[in-house]
Design a protein around this motif. Structure first.
Motif, PDB file in Angstrom:
ATOM      1  N   SER A  78      29.184  47.076  55.999  1.00  0.00           N
ATOM      2  CA  SER A  78      29.566  46.288  54.832  1.00  0.00           C
ATOM      3  C   SER A  78      28.848  46.755  53.574  1.00  0.00           C
ATOM      4  N   THR A  79      27.634  47.267  53.725  1.00  0.00           N
ATOM      5  CA  THR A  79      26.893  47.757  52.567  1.00  0.00           C
ATOM      6  C   THR A  79      27.603  48.936  51.914  1.00  0.00           C
ATOM      7  N   GLU A  80      28.142  49.854  52.721  1.00  0.00           N
ATOM      8  CA  GLU A  80      28.887  50.981  52.169  1.00  0.00           C
ATOM      9  C   GLU A  80      30.185  50.516  51.516  1.00  0.00           C
ATOM     10  N   LEU A  81      30.840  49.539  52.111  1.00  0.00           N
ATOM     11  CA  LEU A  81      32.049  48.996  51.493  1.00  0.00           C
ATOM     12  C   LEU A  81      31.734  48.393  50.130  1.00  0.00           C
ATOM     13  N   LEU A  82      30.601  47.701  50.029  1.00  0.00           N
ATOM     14  CA  LEU A  82      30.205  47.077  48.763  1.00  0.00           C
ATOM     15  C   LEU A  82      30.076  48.101  47.639  1.00  0.00           C
ATOM     16  N   SER A  86      32.200  47.710  44.297  1.00  0.00           N
ATOM     17  CA  SER A  86      31.517  47.610  43.015  1.00  0.00           C
ATOM     18  C   SER A  86      32.010  48.670  42.041  1.00  0.00           C
ATOM     19  N   HIS A  87      32.188  49.899  42.543  1.00  0.00           N
ATOM     20  CA  HIS A  87      32.657  50.987  41.680  1.00  0.00           C
ATOM     21  C   HIS A  87      34.034  50.673  41.119  1.00  0.00           C
ATOM     22  N   ALA A  88      34.926  50.147  41.957  1.00  0.00           N
ATOM     23  CA  ALA A  88      36.295  49.868  41.527  1.00  0.00           C
ATOM     24  C   ALA A  88      36.368  48.693  40.556  1.00  0.00           C
ATOM     25  N   ALA A  89      35.362  47.824  40.576  1.00  0.00           N
ATOM     26  CA  ALA A  89      35.376  46.652  39.698  1.00  0.00           C
ATOM     27  C   ALA A  89      34.818  46.944  38.308  1.00  0.00           C
ATOM     28  N   ARG A  90      34.248  48.142  38.113  1.00  0.00           N
ATOM     29  CA  ARG A  90      33.695  48.481  36.805  1.00  0.00           C
ATOM     30  C   ARG A  90      34.782  48.417  35.736  1.00  0.00           C
ATOM     31  N   ASP A  91      34.421  47.891  34.600  1.00  0.00           N
ATOM     32  CA  ASP A  91      35.323  47.803  33.441  1.00  0.00           C
ATOM     33  C   ASP A  91      36.529  46.899  33.707  1.00  0.00           C
ATOM     34  N   SER A  92      36.482  46.112  34.776  1.00  0.00           N
ATOM     35  CA  SER A  92      37.600  45.209  35.070  1.00  0.00           C
ATOM     36  C   SER A  92      37.460  43.877  34.351  1.00  0.00           C
ATOM     37  N   GLY A  93      36.253  43.587  33.844  1.00  0.00           N
ATOM     38  CA  GLY A  93      35.999  42.286  33.246  1.00  0.00           C
ATOM     39  C   GLY A  93      35.521  41.253  34.241  1.00  0.00           C
ATOM     40  N   TYR A  94      35.456  41.642  35.516  1.00  0.00           N
ATOM     41  CA  TYR A  94      35.010  40.719  36.558  1.00  0.00           C
ATOM     42  C   TYR A  94      33.604  41.075  37.041  1.00  0.00           C
ATOM     43  N   ILE A 146      39.718  43.462  54.459  1.00  0.00           N
ATOM     44  CA  ILE A 146      39.380  44.799  54.934  1.00  0.00           C
ATOM     45  C   ILE A 146      39.117  44.731  56.434  1.00  0.00           C
ATOM     46  N   ASP A 147      39.862  45.533  57.199  1.00  0.00           N
ATOM     47  CA  ASP A 147      39.648  45.650  58.647  1.00  0.00           C
ATOM     48  C   ASP A 147      39.605  44.288  59.331  1.00  0.00           C
ATOM     49  N   PRO A 148      40.651  43.463  59.180  1.00  0.00           N
ATOM     50  CA  PRO A 148      40.638  42.149  59.837  1.00  0.00           C
ATOM     51  C   PRO A 148      40.639  42.263  61.352  1.00  0.00           C
ATOM     52  N   GLY A 298      36.743  50.141  50.259  1.00  0.00           N
ATOM     53  CA  GLY A 298      36.349  49.136  49.281  1.00  0.00           C
ATOM     54  C   GLY A 298      37.081  49.302  47.963  1.00  0.00           C
ATOM     55  N   GLN A 299      37.200  50.538  47.493  1.00  0.00           N
ATOM     56  CA  GLN A 299      37.877  50.788  46.223  1.00  0.00           C
ATOM     57  C   GLN A 299      39.350  50.388  46.302  1.00  0.00           C
ATOM     58  N   THR A 300      39.991  50.714  47.421  1.00  0.00           N
ATOM     59  CA  THR A 300      41.405  50.382  47.580  1.00  0.00           C
ATOM     60  C   THR A 300      41.613  48.880  47.622  1.00  0.00           C
ATOM     61  N   ALA A 301      40.764  48.180  48.373  1.00  0.00           N
ATOM     62  CA  ALA A 301      40.883  46.720  48.464  1.00  0.00           C
ATOM     63  C   ALA A 301      40.696  46.073  47.097  1.00  0.00           C
TER      64      ALA A 301
END
Length: 340
Positions: A78-82, A86-94, A146-148, A298-301
């Protein structure tokens, strides 16, 4: 030591010499405040370190600007997914809120429902669930899994090709000459674990190799629960020449057990894992493994969830990413002394 008092909107108004209503307008970007006054209020907010309450913000605007990343527990996977999330959420406003809701293994089932009931609506606008036990839908906010445990369902999901990954692992061992191959599996309630075992059995059958029931054990995806089954596989006169462990943590523990029994890896025993967590490359010897694109998962999700929050149509509801073999030092040719 006295705990510092939280800065309030009243403190900001007093320091800026304006009303609470004026501060509220500045915070929420409303009209009716002179630019010089707004600049003074923002300077005071910055200087005092004022943060409005997420709950209060959500009551006013029905959104918090926060995405929840919900995991059963924090571990290498889960740490690697985070990192990818986090990278994908940059500049998203969230902003991201990482939340562990599983607790003890006995309380794993349904942890995501309990967590979402606490957080959704007042603390988070959307959520990514990491390996949830259920994905039955009906949530009040947009959710991506992710991976249910149960595989793709009614929610948008992102996962790796576990079957092809297991195929590649076993093909690698067979290519090195191994025939007596053991499998150390994960948790029976996880679809990913079942797919990895299916891949192991399918590839063995395609190669005309029987699967010895005595060489199939469950390690529970944890180091502490894989110690005993790894020892059972290795502390026997007809031990396997290779072990495919369904995740890296179990593979690393298997190599440690082998060392305590006087076995050399890979001279006496080859070991291959699954995931490619950072610990795999740092193990002694470095672990051969099947790499899941953890950060890409993580980025895709996150990309799917952000699209949902923007109200966009989701074209691909269930995304499967490829796995690949990463050959390192823990696998080698079958020991000649075995005669296999």
């Amino acid at each position: 030591m006295e705990t510092p008092r939280r800065v309030t909107i009243t403190d900001v108004a007093r320091a800026a010499g304006v009303s609470v209503a004026t501060v509220s307008k500045v915070i929420n970007d409303r009209y009716g405040v002179a630019s010089a006054t707004a600049d003074r209020v923002r300077e005071v907010i910055e200087r005092l370190g004022y943060e409005s309450s997420l709950v209060a913000r959500s009551l006013r605007s029905h959104r918090t600007g926060v995405i929840g990343i919900l995991v059963a527990e924090f571990e290498p996977f889960s740490t690697e997914l985070l990192k990818g999330l986090s990278h994908a959420a940059r500049d998203s406003g969230y902003q991201l809120l990482a939340y562990s809701g599983g607790g003890n293994p006995e309380s794993f089932v349904g942890w995501e429902r309990r967590s979402l009931s606490r957080l959704s609506g007042t603390l988070i606008d959307g959520a990514v669930l990491v390996t949830p036990t259920t994905v039955d839908g009906g949530y009040r906010i947009p959710v991506v899994a992710i991976d249910p445990h149960t595989g793709p369902s009614g929610l948008p999901t992102v996962h790796s090709d576990n079957l092809a990954g297991a195929d590649a692992a076993v093909h690698h061992l067979i290519g090195l000459g191994h025939r007596r191959i053991a499998f150390l599996g994960g948790r029976d309630d996880l679809e990913s674990a079942r797919r990895r075992e299916d891949g192991f059995r399918r590839t063995m059958a395609a190669a005309g190799l029987p699967v010895d029931p005595d060489l199939v054990r469950s390690g529970g995806f944890r180091m502490e629960t894989s110690d005993a089954p790894a020892r059972e596989l290795l502390d026997r006169p007809d031990r396997p020449t290779a072990i495919f462990a369904a995740n890296d943590l179990m593979a690393i523990r298997t190599m440690e057990v082998a060392q305590t029994l006087g076995l050399r890896v890979p001279e006496d025993l080859s070991v291959i894992g699954f995931d490619n967590i950072p610990e795999a490359a740092m193990a002694t010897p470095a672990l051969t493994t099947i790499a899941q694109p953890l950060r890409s998962l993580g980025q895709t999700a996150m990309a799917v969830l952000l699209a949902m929050l923007r109200g966009e149509e989701i074209v691909q509801w269930h995304v499967q990413l490829a796995t690949e073999l990463v050959a390192r030092s823990s696998t080698g040719p079958v020991p000649q002394r075995t005669g296999t």
